[in-house]
Design an enzyme around this catalytic site. Structure first.
Site, PDB file in Angstrom:
ATOM      1  N   ASP A 530       0.864  -1.177   0.000  1.00 32.12           N
ATOM      2  CA  ASP A 530       0.000   0.000   0.000  1.00 32.12           C
ATOM      3  C   ASP A 530       0.908   1.238   0.000  1.00 32.12           C
ATOM      4  OD1 ASP A 530      -2.248   1.608   0.384  1.00 32.12           O
ATOM      5  OD2 ASP A 530      -2.378   1.207   2.541  1.00 32.12           O
ATOM      6  N   GLU A 533       2.563   5.126  -3.893  1.00 25.62           N
ATOM      7  CA  GLU A 533       2.524   6.148  -4.975  1.00 25.62           C
ATOM      8  C   GLU A 533       3.833   6.904  -5.108  1.00 25.62           C
ATOM      9  OE1 GLU A 533       0.208   5.822  -2.526  1.00 25.62           O
ATOM     10  OE2 GLU A 533      -1.055   4.587  -3.797  1.00 25.62           O
ATOM     11  N   ASP A 606      -9.272   3.952  -1.661  1.00 25.02           N
ATOM     12  CA  ASP A 606     -10.170   4.322  -0.567  1.00 25.02           C
ATOM     13  C   ASP A 606     -11.488   4.896  -1.064  1.00 25.02           C
ATOM     14  OD1 ASP A 606      -8.095   3.450   0.912  1.00 25.02           O
ATOM     15  OD2 ASP A 606      -7.390   5.444   1.498  1.00 25.02           O
TER      16      ASP A 606
HETATM   17  C1  NOJ Z   1      -4.577   3.180   2.862  1.00 24.84           C
HETATM   18  C2  NOJ Z   1      -5.243   2.057   2.130  1.00 24.84           C
HETATM   19  O1  NOJ Z   1      -5.828   2.519   0.945  1.00 24.84           O
HETATM   20  C3  NOJ Z   1      -6.249   1.410   3.041  1.00 24.84           C
HETATM   21  O2  NOJ Z   1      -6.860   0.340   2.371  1.00 24.84           O
HETATM   22  C4  NOJ Z   1      -5.558   0.938   4.303  1.00 24.84           C
HETATM   23  O3  NOJ Z   1      -6.503   0.378   5.174  1.00 24.84           O
HETATM   24  C5  NOJ Z   1      -4.865   2.110   4.993  1.00 24.84           C
HETATM   25  N1  NOJ Z   1      -3.957   2.722   4.068  1.00 24.84           N
HETATM   26  C6  NOJ Z   1      -4.099   1.670   6.238  1.00 24.84           C
HETATM   27  O4  NOJ Z   1      -3.084   0.816   5.900  1.00 24.84           O
END
Ligand code: NOJ
Length: 968
Positions: A530, A533, A606
């Protein structure tokens, strides 16, 4: 092995904010806040306002050199704006007809970044040996292709590159005269009039102004909010227009939250005022309709019409903005503005969507064949807080008989967010916990982000620091320090090859002398990457400063969009390397670039728990799929917010029909695991999950096809019916692989029915009720019932789909389960389908340990009966995947096939048999029991109910040849 080297960051900040769902758009630039985008758009505005406009770039015809094998040409290019600046052009034609156009500055003050393609491509493309260039007075051209109907023309003055088919222009580069490669210059460069006089520093009247503008707009530095980008190299942006004169629809360039058929962005576009932006970004609570950047970028665009499909892949790694307009309903104009890099454009001639997929896969590879279990249902949440929590969640799923394959751990498993390091208070027994999950054939996925806590007690950071593989600040010295979940952090620079083996070793479950390895893990733990970017909470636009320095001295600006793909690439290699018998890796990534399909799955980040977000997830997943990233999905339930029960049900329905199927939720949300639902919601969700599991053979077969051909797992309408104009903008219904299943999930509240578009004169059967809908040659909408428990799902007449209908708690437990075949007869009483199986876990399929069957239903000659047969495809179709990987012919011993020898077909359901058969027998003569329920056949405009013939226990094995004959 086909692995090749080649955040919601904002959350930490926003946790402090009120929980109203509002995007802080001001955190990300609009085009008018980005210097080079502003310059690019201003150039286009000047061109449009001018009474006549000619590109200043031209080819010096005397410099043209044809390669000895004629496959390509090189030429010098100059711009009348700056006669002393030299550019080099190269045009090459690949074996499959793709044309690659490269242009770079020659002997410039500095070197432009030219490595984007090397990260995206799987190999140096094979150059055509079948090209004959003709150099004329005004242009150089070549005619090629199997039908000799494709032509590529490079015009000299102005420079223009055109691909034509059948004499019709398909793709035109610089047709609008917006090509501009800002050459490297010193800060107070002389105007062209005084060029050659090094001492001259006074800027006088600038003849280039008509083209470049009067002022040096943001040439040397640029501020946004409290950040200043130092731009040590000055202006180096690249603008190019690409026109598709005969194509009125454009798709691709993920990732944006918008419809598949890309809306326009220019002039008084009713949709978007900004160009589509490609700049990998962790956009907090993104809008459900926007041209803003999101987490990943694939600069691939399809242009489509009823006559043909073409595409361009622009191999650029820097921030890029793309304006799109339709000057007429039948044409598309685009303008690509990139911050840095060379011009490296691949023109894909098509002419069909399938041909485009093959051409793109030959360049960037096909999606990796995923492990079978990873197509099951994934249960995630931020966070399951302890190993006992994980065990309890697993128990609750099992008590309620709800299938699930994978439990996920988000960042809170890690002590102070130091990835790999279990928090010993909450996860004292990670190996035992994983073994408990494994006991039911399940897996775990654990998050590992690319930012490392700068702490002396964190061995991963310490060793990275000692190895010198961390990204550097703009000074080029030391380690860049920014802020992420871990507090003060540094980022691994995966552009540095020295990081690769070091990172691969981290995943070793065994000790390696002198190195920290993840001995507190097992090879049933897979990885979630994660924030890649990368997300930097205190950085400009929540990412890394553009003047940070990577390996080779390149600035972050040059390779920002590529950066995110390297972590999952090397992580996947680590997962393969850790097991004695290598297993297929599973890595989920948030950030991606062209070629990321080789390394694993992605998700759309998200999303919000709203109907709009549920709906837009579909075109987003479709757009990712056509750009290679078939293994895609959206967070089921919506990441933010607490969905109402009916919304949650609908979300499971849509998720079950996306390739990557994971429920996930933000740390602030209430728990919403399906076992917590009250009736009837719980049972509805259980049934949806069981349906997904029943259909795993369909998904796996579709993935296998994608991994060989590049054709996406989810197929939107224009891909399946490329000539049917009425379907070109449809993106809320899709086909699953080549199975013939057509789904239209409901994404609105309180819906009770849905309208599905049928593009052809064919019968489509409701999967559940066997209602027979009759399509029409001119296209037709049919209405299906869609109460909360109902999913609009049709089977196209002419298809045979294989399912496994025993209810199990995980996919691994289904390995020896029998199959059901659903034969959906076409109006001509025919059908066919495929089934692909292998061990689902290792690479043994690469040595031919596979079972690949074709099922055919047809009327034997001169009879009205029906013969349903199964034949082997594994032997029949050896050869090569489109990306050149040899498909090993089937293994002679084929232990996998042996292991499922006894797996039976337990039921054959035939839809649409016109009358009750006199007998049903195997071709060997054994009489079979059957039931027949007569239907009312659909005919003309009339709908009907299919007749249903059920052959129970036909006594045939799934992996063997057989035939069953129905005598009329
Ligand atoms: C951002 C991610 O997009 C999300 O899915 C994750 O739960 C949080 N970071 C925490 O790691």
């Amino acid at each position: 092995m086909r692995l090749i080297l080649s955040c919601s960051g904002a959350l930490a900040l926003t946790l402090l904010l009120p929980s109203t769902l509002a995007l802080k758009t001001g955190d990300w630039k609009t085009c008018s806040q980005s210097g080079f985008c502003r310059r690019g758009r201003a150039l286009s505005a000047r061109a449009q306002a001018a009474s006549s406009w000619t590109s200043p770039y031209s080819v010096d015809e005397r410099s043209i050199e044809l390669a000895s094998d004629q496959a390509g040409l090189t030429a010098a290019v100059t711009s009348s704006l700056y006669p002393a600046i030299k550019f080099g052009l190269e045009v090459r034609v690949h074996e499959d007809g793709v044309v690659r156009v490269r242009m770079d500055e020659v002997d410039g003050l500095r070197k432009r970044y030219d490595e984007a393609a090397s990260w995206a491509l799987i190999a140096e493309p094979k150059i055509s040996k079948d090209i004959q260039w003709t150099v004329g007075k005004k242009d150089v051209r070549a005619v090629y292709g199997p039908k000799k109907d494709i032509e590529v023309v490079v015009s000299f003055a102005p420079l223009r590159v055109v691909m034509l088919r059948g004499g019709k222009e398909q793709v035109v580069l610089n047709g609008q005269g917006l090509l501009h490669m800002e050459h490297f210059r010193t800060k107070h460069e002389a105007s062209p009039a005084e060029e050659g006089d090094e001492a001259q520093t006074v800027v006088q009247v600038n003849p280039a102004a008509y083209f470049e503008g009067e002022t040096e707009d943001a040439f040397w530095d640029e501020s946004f909010g409290s950040w200043t980008d130092s731009k040590p190299k000055g202006p180096e942006s690249l603008s190019v227009d690409i026109t598709f004169p005969n194509h009125g629809h454009a798709y691709g360039i993920p990732q944006h939250a918008t419809s598949l058929d890309l809306p326009t962005t220019t002039g008084d576009s009713p949709f978007f005022s900004d160009p589509y932006r490609l700049y990998n970004a962790d956009v907090f609570e993104y809008l459900a309709s926007s041209s803003m950047s999101l987490y990943g970028s694939i600069p691939l665009m399809h242009a489509h019409s009823a006559d043909s499909t073409v595409a361009v892949f622009n191999a650029v790694g820097s921030e890029t903005w793309i304006d799109l307009s339709h000057p007429t309903a039948k044409s598309t104009q685009t303008h690509w503005i990139s911050e840095s890099g060379i011009l490296d454009i691949f023109i894909l001639p098509g002419p069909t969507p399938d041909a485009i997929f093959a051409q793109y896969a030959r360049l960037t590879g096909t999606p990796a064949l995923p492990a079978h279990w990873s197509l099951g249902h994934h249960q995630c949440r931020w966070n399951y807080v302890s190993s006992d929590d994980v065990r309890t969640v697993q128990k609750r799923f099992d008590e309620d008989d709800i299938p699930v394959d994978v439990f996920w751990l988000d960042i809170e498993y890690a002590d102070e967010h130091k990835y790999f390091m279990w928090d010993e208070k909450t996860f004292p027994d990670p190996i035992e916990m994983t073994n408990d999950v494994e006991a039911l054939g399940r897996k775990m996925v654990v998050i590992v982000d690319p930012h490392l806590k700068r702490a002396d007690n964190y061995p991963v950071y310490k060793s990275a620091s000692e190895l010198g593989v961390l990204v550097k600040p703009k000074s080029g010295e030391g380690e860049y320090e920014g802020w992420c979940w871990t507090g003060s952090s540094s980022w691994i620079d995966f552009f540095n090859p020295a990081s690769w083996q070091w990172w691969i070793n981290k995943f070793s479950t065994k000790a390696i002398a002198g190195e920290w390895t993840w001995t507190q893990s097992t090879d049933s733990i897979y990885i979630w990457n994660d924030m890649n970017e990368p997300s930097v909470f205190n950085g400009p636009e929540i990412t890394m400063p553009k003047d940070n320095v990577h390996h080779g001295g390149w600035e972050h600006r040059d390779l920002h969009n590529i950066n995110g793909m390297l972590l999952p690439n090397i992580t996947a290699q680590g997962l393969v390397a850790r097991s004695e018998i290598p297993k297929r890796p599973f890595v989920l990534t948030r950030s991606f670039y062209a070629g990321s399909q080789r390394f694993g799955a992605m998700w759309t980040g998200d999303n919000l728990g709203t109907w709009e977000h549920m709906a837009v997830g579909a075109p987003m997943v479709l757009a990712n799929g056509i750009a290679g990233m078939s293994f895609a999905g959206s967070d089921v339930g919506g990441f933010f917010g607490n969905p109402e029960r009916d919304m949650l049900v609908r979300w499971y329905q849509i998720g079950a029909f996306q390739p990557f199927f994971r429920a996930h939720a933000h740390i602030d949300t209430k728990r919403r695991e399906p076992y917590l639902l009250e009736e009837p919601y719980k049972s509805i969700v259980r049934d949806i999950l069981r349906l997904r599991y029943a259909m795993l053979p369909i998904w796996y077969t579709a993935f296998r096809e994608a991994s060989v051909t590049g054709i996406p797992v989810l197929r939107p309408h224009y891909v399946v019916f490329p000539r049917d104009e009425a379907g070109f903008s449809i993106d809320d219904q899709w086909f699953i692989g080549g199975s013939g299943l057509l789904v239209k999930p409901v994404t609105t509240k309180d819906a009770t029915e849905a309208s599905i578009y049928l593009a052809e004169d064919q019968v489509y059967y409701d999967y559940f009720t066997h209602h027979a809908h009759r399509g029409a040659a001119a296209g037709k909408h049919v209405t299906v019932s869609a109460q909360l428990h109902e999913i609009p799902l049709l089977v196209r007449g002419g298809s045979i789909v294989s399912t496994r209908e025993r209810h199990r708690r995980s996919s691994t437990l289904m390995k020896h389960d029998p199959f059901t075949l659903r034969v959906a007869l076409s109006k001509k009483s025919e059908a066919r389908g495929e089934l692909y199986l292998d061990d689902g876990e290792t690479f043994a399929y690469q040595t031919g340990q596979i079972v690949w069957r074709e099922f055919v239903a047809e009327q034997p000659k001169n009879t009205k009966g029906l013969r349903i047969s199964s034949r082997d495809l594994a032997h029949a179709k050896p050869g090569e995947a489109v990306d050149g990987v040899a498909l090993t012919s089937v293994s002679p011993s084929n232990p996998f096939a042996k292991s499922i020898e006894s797996v039976r077909v337990e039921k054959i359901v035939v839809l649409g048999v016109s009358s009750k058969p006199k007998s049903v027998k195997t071709e060997g003569g054994a009489e079979l029991q059957f039931t027949y329920t007569a239907g009312v056949p659909a005919s003309g405009n009339k709908e009907g109910t299919a007749s249903v013939l059920v052959i129970k226990d036909p006594g045939v094995a799934i992996s063997k040849d057989w035939a069953i004959v129905l005598t009329a």
